[in-house]
Scaffold this active site. Structure first.
Site, PDB file in Angstrom:
ATOM      1  N   GLU A  37       0.811  -1.195   0.102  1.00 21.41           N
ATOM      2  CA  GLU A  37       0.155   0.070  -0.062  1.00 21.41           C
ATOM      3  C   GLU A  37       0.897   1.236   0.063  1.00 21.41           C
ATOM      4  O   GLU A  37       0.304   1.996   0.918  1.00 21.41           O
ATOM      5  CB  GLU A  37      -1.048  -0.064   1.174  1.00 21.41           C
TER       6      GLU A  37
ATOM      7  N   ASN B  58       2.274  -5.139  -3.415  1.00 22.75           N
ATOM      8  CA  ASN B  58       0.941  -5.523  -2.890  1.00 22.75           C
ATOM      9  C   ASN B  58      -0.005  -4.173  -2.652  1.00 22.75           C
ATOM     10  O   ASN B  58       0.555  -3.302  -1.732  1.00 22.75           O
ATOM     11  CB  ASN B  58       0.897  -6.501  -1.509  1.00 22.75           C
TER      12      ASN B  58
ATOM     13  N   HIS C 234     -10.241  -6.262  -2.517  1.00 24.01           N
ATOM     14  CA  HIS C 234     -11.394  -5.923  -1.609  1.00 24.01           C
ATOM     15  C   HIS C 234     -12.310  -5.178  -2.619  1.00 24.01           C
ATOM     16  O   HIS C 234     -12.452  -4.080  -2.507  1.00 24.01           O
ATOM     17  CB  HIS C 234     -10.922  -5.065  -0.335  1.00 24.01           C
TER      18      HIS C 234
ATOM     19  N   GLU D 212      -6.106 -10.842  -1.651  1.00 21.66           N
ATOM     20  CA  GLU D 212      -6.851 -10.619  -0.261  1.00 21.66           C
ATOM     21  C   GLU D 212      -8.404 -10.586  -0.594  1.00 21.66           C
ATOM     22  O   GLU D 212      -8.991  -9.599  -0.296  1.00 21.66           O
ATOM     23  CB  GLU D 212      -6.355  -9.323   0.438  1.00 21.66           C
TER      24      GLU D 212
ATOM     25  N   ASP E  91     -12.105 -10.193  -1.486  1.00 18.34           N
ATOM     26  CA  ASP E  91     -13.270 -10.439  -0.636  1.00 18.34           C
ATOM     27  C   ASP E  91     -14.441  -9.539  -1.109  1.00 18.34           C
ATOM     28  O   ASP E  91     -13.902  -8.643  -1.951  1.00 18.34           O
ATOM     29  CB  ASP E  91     -13.427 -10.146   0.984  1.00 18.34           C
TER      30      ASP E  91
HETATM   31  C1  XIL Z   1      -6.338  -6.430   7.997  1.00 13.51           C
HETATM   32  C2  XIL Z   1      -6.846  -7.328   8.766  1.00 13.51           C
HETATM   33  O1  XIL Z   1      -7.663  -8.272   8.274  1.00 13.51           O
HETATM   34  C3  XIL Z   1      -7.487  -6.823  10.075  1.00 13.51           C
HETATM   35  O2  XIL Z   1      -7.633  -7.863  11.219  1.00 13.51           O
HETATM   36  C4  XIL Z   1      -6.706  -5.765  10.894  1.00 13.51           C
HETATM   37  O3  XIL Z   1      -7.237  -5.385  11.870  1.00 13.51           O
HETATM   38  C5  XIL Z   1      -6.537  -4.773   9.683  1.00 13.51           C
HETATM   39  O4  XIL Z   1      -5.746  -5.385   8.404  1.00 13.51           O
HETATM   40  N1  XIL Z   1      -4.770  -4.757   3.354  1.00 13.51           N
HETATM   41  C6  XIL Z   1      -3.843  -5.249   3.971  1.00 13.51           C
HETATM   42  C7  XIL Z   1      -4.176  -6.319   5.167  1.00 13.51           C
HETATM   43  O5  XIL Z   1      -2.672  -5.499   3.224  1.00 13.51           O
HETATM   44  O6  XIL Z   1      -3.107  -6.565   5.796  1.00 13.51           O
HETATM   45  C8  XIL Z   1      -5.440  -5.839   5.940  1.00 13.51           C
HETATM   46  O7  XIL Z   1      -5.877  -6.846   6.755  1.00 13.51           O
HETATM   47  C9  XIL Z   1      -6.677  -5.575   4.874  1.00 13.51           C
HETATM   48  C10 XIL Z   1      -6.064  -4.253   3.765  1.00 13.51           C
END
Ligand code: XIL
Length: 369
Positions: free
Chosen positions: A154, A199, A236, A267, A269
């Site tokens: 990020e 990432n 996401h 990641e 969802d």
């Molecule tokens: C999130 C986790 O799922 C949570 O439990 C935590 O409180 C915050 O982070 N981007 C990422 C992940 O790279 O590490 C994040 O994970 C979600 C967004």
């Protein structure tokens, strides 16, 4: 950690089918017992662990939290791998590929890093040394166990039409983009066998500013002669407004054109406005299906990881109020329509390429290894 009882293969299908379709894995991230999303839900751990362990369901895992700086180096030079090791050990015991996450990230950072910055006490040299010590400590500890590392997470701004860097980051404020080069250089030295990834989220659509930024980061590292192997699209996504399969394909091809050998959905969802209904679950199914289609279509796409699989353990409701139900299993352990949707698409794609087996020689993502 106590020896985990690995159940006999149950009815799981996602990784089983993903491999036949030519991917390296279908996986799910998982957290450590006791973390925020799991607190109070101990009653569901048994069923949850059983599904997670099934090697036909998930061939890969990622620790959602345990390898982050906050946990791994809570005090300067003091390392703690207890949380991260839980998931690394689980991966080993259940035969899963481990993606490791994340070495350098402005968020979930140990407070001392930001505190030192607030006090005006970082110099370029001292912060660079701290980053290097962190990567040597953490990537060194996990050396040989990580298929891939999210080296930098990020680094791009959300609101910059030019796709520039995130400015509110101790790393960027003190070192500018040099911190990205440093992180990849050190990670490559410490764990030569791990695929090194950039990432981020919001880098799934071909023409978004952040996608351009991610491509620029790949190009910058390549030009400097520093190894970067992959781009991870966090994905996401939103059920009611998601990219087309064509968009996803173009985006991935763009990264590959910059010179990375692979990409992945790291990641995934697909959040829904609560409560879910038939329509929103249908949009969600459509979105998951598109990710599968796109990943199978693009030669460099090695796999898909969902950000956990059981709705009650998802981060979404905590961070995006009013949203939820983004994963594949409901609270009662019934599966979302998206699960069957992906199974159908995998089967269709497997059949289209001539039934069972792997992708043809020289064609599969598996061959990049
Ligand atoms: C999130 C986790 O799922 C949570 O439990 C935590 O409180 C915050 O982070 N981007 C990422 C992940 O790279 O590490 C994040 O994970 C979600 C967004």
């Amino acid at each position: 950690m106590a020896a985990l009882v690995v159940p006999p293969p149950a009815a799981g299908q996602l990784d089983f089918l993903a491999k036949q379709a030519g991917l390296m894995y279908f996986g799910s991230a998982t957290d450590t017992p006791g973390q925020r999303e799991r607190a109070g839900l101990e009653a569901s751990y048994g069923t949850y662990d059983y599904i997670l362990a099934d090697p036909r369901e998930f061939g890969q895992t990622t620790p959602t939290n345990g390898q982050k700086w906050l946990f791994t180096e809570p005090e300067p030079g003091v390392f703690d791998f207890a949380e991260g090791d839980v998931v690394a050990d689980l991966a080993q015991q259940t035969g899963k590929i481990l993606r490791c996450h994340a070495l350098v990230w402005h968020s979930q950072l140990a407070p001392w890093v930001d505190e030192t910055h607030a006090a005006g006490n970082w110099t370029k040299a001292s912060l660079a040394a701290a980053i290097e010590r962190h990567i040597r400590g953490v990537a060194g500890h996990y050396k040989g166990r990580c298929y891939a590392w999210d080296v930098v997470n990020e680094a791009l701004a959300d609101d910059d039409p030019a796709g520039g860097y995130r400015k509110q980051s101790v790393f960027y404020e003190v070192l500018g983009e040099e911190y990205i080069k440093l992180a990849f250089r050190v990670a490559a030295e410490v764990d030569p066998g791990a695929k090194l990834y950039y990432n981020d989220y919001g880098i799934e659509r071909p023409d978004s500013p952040k996608t351009k930024g991610a491509r620029r980061i790949v190009g910058m590292l390549k030009e400097a002669g520093i190894r970067i192997d992959g781009v991870g699209m966090q994905a996401h996504l939103h059920a009611d407004n998601h990219p087309t399969a064509q968009d996803l394909v173009r985006t991935m091809e763009g990264y590959v054109a910059e010179g990375v050998e692979e990409v992945s959905f790291t990641e995934l969802d697909v959040r829904i406005t609560m409560p879910p209904n038939e329509t929103s679950l249908d949009w969600q199914r459509d979105c998951y299906e598109k990710v599968v289609r796109a990943c199978v279509e693009v030669k460099g796409c090695v796999g898909i990881t969902t950000w956990d699989f059981y709705d009650p353990f998802s981060w979404i409701p905590y961070v995006f109020p009013g949203k939820g139900a983004g994963l594949l299993w409901f609270e009662d352990f019934n599966k979302h329509p998206a699960y069957d949707g992906m199974v159908d698409v995998f089967n269709e794609l497997i059949e289209a390429k001539g039934g069972e087996g792997e992708r043809e020689e020289g064609e599969g993502a598996g061959e990049v290894r």
